[in-house]
Design an enzyme around this catalytic site. Sequence first.
Site, PDB file in Angstrom:
ATOM      1  N   ASN A   1      -0.510 -10.408 -30.025  1.00 18.34           N
ATOM      2  CA  ASN A   1      -1.524 -10.638 -28.996  1.00 18.34           C
ATOM      3  C   ASN A   1      -2.489  -9.457 -28.990  1.00 18.34           C
ATOM      4  O   ASN A   1      -2.289  -8.462 -28.295  1.00 18.34           O
ATOM      5  CB  ASN A   1      -0.866 -10.809 -27.624  1.00 18.34           C
ATOM      6  N   ASP A   2      -3.557  -9.573 -29.780  1.00 17.50           N
ATOM      7  CA  ASP A   2      -4.486  -8.455 -29.911  1.00 17.50           C
ATOM      8  C   ASP A   2      -5.205  -8.135 -28.607  1.00 17.50           C
ATOM      9  O   ASP A   2      -5.768  -7.046 -28.459  1.00 17.50           O
ATOM     10  CB  ASP A   2      -5.508  -8.736 -31.022  1.00 17.50           C
TER      11      ASP A   2
END
Length: 338
Positions: free
Chosen positions: A6-7
Site C-alpha cells: 500500500n504505497d
Amino acid sequence: GTGDWNDGMNRVGHLGLGESTWLGFFLHGILGDFATLCESRGDTAKAERYRGQVRRLAAALELSWDGEWYRRGYYDDGTPLGSAQNDECKIDSIAQSWAVLSGAVPIRFGDRAIDAVRAHLVRRAIRVVLLLSPPFDTSAQDPGYIRGYPPGVRENGGQYTHAAVWAVMAMARLGSGDEAMELFHMLNPINHSRTPADAERYRTEPYVVAADVYAHPAHPGRGGWTWYTGAAGWLYRTGLESLLGLRRQGASFAIDPCIPALWPEYAIVWRFGRTRYEITVANPEHRCRGVAAAELDGTAVDPAAVPLVDDGGTHIVKVVLGAEPRPLAPSRRAVTTA
C-alpha cells in the site's frame, strides 16, 4: 522503510524503523518457496538459511496478533497500525488474508483473522469488501498520502479490489467454498450492473475489473479506476485455481477445488499446447472441499500430481469429491501492484 504494497502508507515507516506485518507474511511465503527451489537445485546451505529466516519470521509475526486479528504494522515510534486501540484503521484486510496465504500462522488464528474480515470489512449491502476500516480522517495518525483520499474512497477504506481478491483466496484456502464463491461473485463487475439501478450506482464498465469501488456514504458502490488493475489477473486465477482448483505444477497439475456445497458437478476444458484435457468434477456428497478419487484416462491417479503431456491427444480426467480435505502447502504468488 516504506516498501509496502500500500504505497499510500508512505509515512508509516519513512524513518526506517516502522514495520509492515503484511510484508512479513509475504516474505515468509517467498522465502519458503525459494528454499524449496534452492533445495531442488542442490543448494542445501541456502535452503536451510532461508528456512531459518522463515522460522524467525513466524515467531516475530506471532507477536502482531491483536486479540481478534493481526495488526497491519507499526509506525517508526512503535505505535501499532491496524489495531483495536486505533481510532482509525483498526483492521486492514491484507494482514489477515496473507496470514492465511503465507502459511505462517496456525489455522485457528487464520480462521479468527478471516472471521474479523467477515465482521468488519464485508459490506454485502453495497457489494464491496473494504481494504480497511474505519478510514483515515481526523485522528493524529499520519500514515501518508492515503489520508488525502476522502474516507471510503480507494485505499482509504474503500474496496481495493486487488486486496479483496486475496480475501477470497484466503477463504477458499480455509475451505469456505460457499462464502468464497459468494464474494467472488460480488467482485465480478458484471454483477454490479444487472439492473438499471445497479448500473446507475456503479457508473463504470461492467466488463472490466475496477481497481477500486467506493464505500463513501455519498457514492456507495460506485466503481473507480478501470482497465489498469492487476486485480483482473488475480480474480481470474482465484476463480480457476482457488475455487475450481486447477493448478499447474511443472510437469503435472493438481485438482483440489473449494466450491459451493450445492454444486453437483462442474467441468473444465483445458487446452495445453496441442493437447486437450477434459476435466469433470463430481460432488455427490455436496462438500465444499476434499478429493476422494481421481482418474486419468480410466486409470487411478494422484489428484495432486496429474501427469501433464503435450501429445496432441484428448485426455479425460474424472474427479470425485468426498474425502476429508488434506492439508495444503501454502500457495504463494508474486504480488503485482495495481
